[in-house]
Design an enzyme around this catalytic site. Structure first.
Site, PDB file in Angstrom:
ATOM      1  N   LYS A 257      65.998  15.361  28.865  1.00 45.18           N
ATOM      2  CA  LYS A 257      65.296  16.655  28.832  1.00 45.18           C
ATOM      3  C   LYS A 257      65.132  17.222  30.237  1.00 45.18           C
ATOM      4  CE  LYS A 257      62.459  17.434  24.793  1.00 45.18           C
ATOM      5  NZ  LYS A 257      63.335  18.314  24.115  1.00 45.18           N
ATOM      6  N   ARG A 258      64.980  16.320  31.161  1.00 42.74           N
ATOM      7  CA  ARG A 258      64.807  16.719  32.559  1.00 42.74           C
ATOM      8  C   ARG A 258      65.962  17.592  33.052  1.00 42.74           C
ATOM      9  NH1 ARG A 258      66.066  13.611  36.866  1.00 42.74           N
ATOM     10  NH2 ARG A 258      66.764  11.929  35.509  1.00 42.74           N
TER      11      ARG A 258
END
Ligand code: GLU
Length: 490
Positions: A257-258
């Site tokens: 997600k980063r």
């Protein structure tokens, strides 16, 4: 040229699918389309503990949204139905296969408890033993087995890996890869709950379903020697294997997600076009040549081949996806853009502005086409077209070098000119308003700045005269009047 191509996408419904999962589906699908084969979806849901409710629906919806149609699989069925392994399990397919291996001396029941095995593993780790653990259950006498069965001792079925020699896979993407058999464990094929493991169910089904090529992510490469040994024990010809490169973030860390990576359906909800995401995904490990990035689906289908699938990891760059989405948005026919924007307007506009007049929206769409980056921008970019009254700050109406009474007068003159105009066609309207501005001694920036703020409530908007034309005479006159009143009263 590959013949009789039958490839499968074999997801486990353990969550909403991510880019990596669906990239596998896309590559398989393109491979099938390119070589006139079949694309099969088979659901691998035998790991009951990892199942996530709704995940299967999300998988199928992700495929549908991206236009990846399956020839056989859930919902469409086909000659090898059912395509869901938990249903196939009920038919006894995997138990039967495991029995066959036990009979042939290729598998055995193991009664060791998980606690016992954990202890053994810890000891071996401490002593740094690399070679295979010799499972005592291999040596049980028939008498002892009967006793263990009679006392209902929980058991699993393990595959008896060859103790010597090597296993080699001729990978279509990675070339030849070889493992020493002695370091490969006797892996479980039937768990204590009676369900098959991934390895067994996968091999049995790939064989029954006549899969020609197994194209999957690189993370499955370590499982492949086990699969090859299973094929050999069954006496089956294995399919051809191709392991696709990993996908990493720009920092070369595992994609997360980063890096802006989310599930495919989240991209949909964030306003990405399926054709843009598909084009972006096809480049995660495949290329047409050394330069082409934006390409039609036809081009992908006609050119997809494993020869151009890369070995090194593919890098996921969200900025490139954003850029590509913009390219695809600008290529849409305005009519099409309006249709794509509609669900986002229905979702995000205040309810009192609904329903959206679709004819009106079709005329608005080309005005925002240059500026829209994701479909979720649509409500904010178009809201003022739909609002009955604008919430504009009177102070922003007064342009540099003007005052409030001068602005009121200018807006009133504009109103007169617009009421008298033979039509709202933007070109003649622009000419007449230019001359009104000149007569008032105002610069275009002043006069049109005031007009723009009065009719849109904003200091920046799409081209003013096109905007006036689309808004229509009635709305424009009402807004000019309201703005002048606000300013005169304020
Ligand atoms: N069920 C496996 C997965 O979740 C399939 C791996 C394979 O394609 O063999 O990805």
């Amino acid at each position: 040229m590959p013949e009789n191509v039958r490839v499968r996408y074999a997801p486990s419904p353990t969550g909403s699918p991510h880019i990596g999962n669906i990239r596998t589906a896309l590559f398989n699908w393109l491979f099938a389309r390119r070589y006139g084969g079949q694309f099969i979806v088979r659901v691998e849901d035998t790991d009951q503990e990892r199942l996530v409710k709704g995940a299967l629906e999300d998988i199928l919806e992700s495929l549908r949204w991206l236009g990846i149609q399956w020839d056989e699989g859930p919902e469409v069925d086909g000659p090898y139905a059912p395509y869901i392994q938990s249903q196939r399990h009920k038919q006894g397919i995997y138990q039967h296969a495991a029995e066959q291996l036990i009979q042939g001396g290729h598998a055995y029941r193991c009664y060791c408890s998980p606690e016992f095995l954990e202890k053994v593993r810890a000891e071996r780790r401490q002593q740094k033993v690399q070679t295979r653990y010799h499972d005592p259950c291999l040596d049980l006498t028939a008498q002892r087995r009967r006793e263990l069965e009679a006392s209902n001792t929980p058991s699993v079925v393990r595959f008896a890996m060859p103790t010597e020699g090597v296993t080699t896979v001729h990978d279509l993407i990675r070339g030849e890869v070889t493992w020493q058999n002695e370091v490969l464990e006797d892996f479980i094929i039937i768990k204590s709950d009676g369900f098959p493991t991934y390895h067994l169910a996968n091999v049995v089904d790939d064989h029954i379903m006549e899969i020609s090529h197994v194209l999957r992510a690189e993370e499955w490469l370590p499982s492949t020697p086990r699969h090859i040994q299973l094929y050999s024990a069954f006496g089956y010809t294995p399919p051809l294997f191709g392991h696709m490169p990993m996908i990493l973030g720009p920092d070369r860390a595992k994609l997360s997600k980063r890096h802006g990576s989310t599930s495919v359906l989240e991209y949909r909800d964030q306003g990405y076009l399926p054709e843009a995401l598909r084009n972006f995904m096809v480049l995660l490990g495949w290329s047409l040549d050394d330069k082409t990035e934006v390409m039609s689906l036809d081009t992908m289908v006609q050119n997809f081949s494993l020869e151009r699938v890369s070995k090194p990891a593919a890098i996921f760059d969200i900025e490139k996806l954003k850029w590509m989405n913009g390219v695809y948005l600008r290529e849409l026919e305005p009519q099409e853009l309006a249709e794509r924007m509609l669900p986002f307007l229905e979702r995000d506009l205040p309810p009192d502005l609904l329903p959206v007049d679709q004819d009106y929206l079709r005329r608005i769409a080309p005005l925002v086409q240059e500026r829209i980056k994701v479909l979720t921008d649509a409500p904010e970019l178009t809201r003022y077209f739909f609002q009955p009254e604008l919430e504009c700050d009177p102070a922003t109406l007064v342009q540099k070098g003007m005052d409030a009474p001068g602005t009121v007068a200018a807006l009133e003159r504009a109103r007169d000119a617009i009421s008298a105009a033979p039509s709202m066609a933007h070109q003649p309207l622009e000419e007449s308003l230019r001359s009104v501005g000149a007569q008032l001694g105002l610069s275009p920036r002043q006069f049109f700045g005031a007009l723009r703020t009065a009719v849109t409530g904003r200091t920046a908007s799409p081209p003013l005269f096109e905007t006036l034309e689309v808004l229509g005479r009635e709305r424009v006159l009402a807004r000019l009047k309201a703005a002048a009143q606000k300013l005169a009263g304020g």
